[in-house]
Design an enzyme around this catalytic site. Structure first.
Site, PDB file in Angstrom:
ATOM      1  N   ASP A 120      -2.302  -1.461  -4.201  1.00 58.23           N
ATOM      2  CA  ASP A 120      -2.504   0.320  -2.668  1.00 58.23           C
ATOM      3  C   ASP A 120      -3.036   0.323  -1.238  1.00 58.23           C
ATOM      4  O   ASP A 120      -3.362  -1.182  -0.843  1.00 58.23           O
ATOM      5  CB  ASP A 120      -4.009   0.324  -3.275  1.00 58.23           C
ATOM      6  CG  ASP A 120      -4.070   1.729  -4.379  1.00 58.23           C
ATOM      7  OD1 ASP A 120      -2.779   2.094  -4.348  1.00 58.23           O
ATOM      8  OD2 ASP A 120      -4.595   1.639  -5.260  1.00 58.23           O
ATOM      9  N   ARG A 127       5.645   2.558  -3.471  1.00 57.48           N
ATOM     10  CA  ARG A 127       4.960   4.441  -3.320  1.00 57.48           C
ATOM     11  C   ARG A 127       4.551   4.730  -2.311  1.00 57.48           C
ATOM     12  O   ARG A 127       3.796   3.983  -1.864  1.00 57.48           O
ATOM     13  CB  ARG A 127       3.490   3.816  -4.166  1.00 57.48           C
ATOM     14  CG  ARG A 127       3.453   4.790  -4.649  1.00 57.48           C
ATOM     15  CD  ARG A 127       1.550   4.882  -4.811  1.00 57.48           C
ATOM     16  NE  ARG A 127       1.702   4.267  -6.036  1.00 57.48           N
ATOM     17  CZ  ARG A 127       0.008   3.298  -6.598  1.00 57.48           C
ATOM     18  NH1 ARG A 127      -0.226   3.407  -5.592  1.00 57.48           N
ATOM     19  NH2 ARG A 127      -0.080   3.180  -7.731  1.00 57.48           N
TER      20      ARG A 127
END
Length: 308
Positions: free
Chosen positions: A135, A185
């Site tokens: 992330d 992502r």
């Protein structure tokens, strides 16, 4: 202004107490958070897989302040991955992890130690038949996160990374990550950033998202389109068709509890849809950032509190 206030509230212990004290506070939080325990997370994963969806699981927490806590986060991820592997669902469930949760901010050698812990998580993921996505955090962490992803990919080629279209640098970062095997992502971003580092208006962020998405779709990697915006979802589909991509060469990602009908619609149309499932006791900052991202989320929260 509302977004800035909510992001400020994400750092406020008083605001956290107010959410918990509200009559329907915990019930509303459960719309966006799977629960506080590993079993809560696995239960949510099972339910989503039955519906034809894929999953990425995030054990909530960031800005770890001591090595013991960072070790505990690593151990929670490895235990979770073992549980997913034993259940035979590693092929449809991966994990997401923040380097700061693994102690990257600790001195004097936090980044090196966080990378060691991330490597242990990646090894557990590989044993479970799945992988890890790193992330992204605020702009100060971008270089270190990208460097860590590149280093981990040497041994674990499926490791993914997140890029944020709100950052002015992201288009250039996308150009570096369009190679074969790269998993990116793409999100809009949910942190309060300075204007020199980030676009501030919604239109600028959206236009940056489309530019970045075009690069990823035209490249040789595996784009992960993380958005709930109907217009961006439609554009992503169009860009995939123009690039000649089959449906299994990219995926859509959405947050747990948000636009569930759209998740099912896309999956029914043959798209790969992955749901981001957060769990754990350190949920408050994540929850407030979700409210800040979309006015509809805040409206839902306030209406539910009123019903209490």
């Amino acid at each position: 202004m509302t977004r800035q206030l909510l992001l400020a509230a994400a750092r406020s212990s008083a605001a956290r107490r107010a959410v918990l004290a509200a009559p329907m506070g915990r019930a509303v939080v459960r719309r966006f958070i799977a629960g506080e325990t590993r079993e809560d997370a696995v239960r949510a994963v099972d339910q989503l897989i039955v519906r034809g969806l894929h999953v990425t699981v995030d054990h909530l927490g960031e800005d770890t302040t001591d090595p013991a806590r960072a070790d505990a986060v690593r151990d929670e991820y490895t235990a979770l991955l073992a549980r997913l592997g034993t259940a035979g669902i590693g092929g449809r469930a991966e994990v997401s992890v923040k380097l700061s949760a693994l102690g990257s901010a600790l001195r004097p050698d936090g980044h090196r130690r966080a990378l060691e812990r991330a490597r242990a998580v990646c090894a557990a993921a590989e044993a479970a038949g799945t992988t890890v996505t790193l992330d992204m955090e605020d702009h100060t962490a971008t270089d270190d996160t990208l460097a860590a992803a590149a280093e981990l990919r040497a041994d674990f080629p499926r490791v993914g990374v997140v890029l944020q279209s709100c950052l002015r640098r992201t288009e250039a970062d996308c150009r570096e990550l369009v190679h074969t095997g790269s998993r990116v992502r793409l999100v809009k971003g949910a942190y309060a950033e300075p204007s020199w580092a980030a676009f501030r208006s919604r239109g600028e962020v959206d236009r940056s998202y489309v530019r970045c998405l075009r690069l990823l779709m035209e490249g040789n990697g595996y784009p992960m389109v993380a958005t709930h915006d109907p217009r961006l979802i439609e554009i992503a589909g169009t860009l995939a068709v123009r690039a000649g991509r089959p449906q299994d060469s990219y995926e859509f990602q959405m947050l747990y509890g948000i636009r569930e009908d759209e998740q099912r619609r896309l999956a029914a149309a043959g798209e790969t849809v992955r749901v981001y499932v957060p769990y754990g006791g350190d949920w408050y900052g994540y929850f407030m950032r979700r409210l800040a991202e979309r006015p509809a989320n805040l409206g839902f929260f306030l209406r539910a509190l009123g019903h209490g």
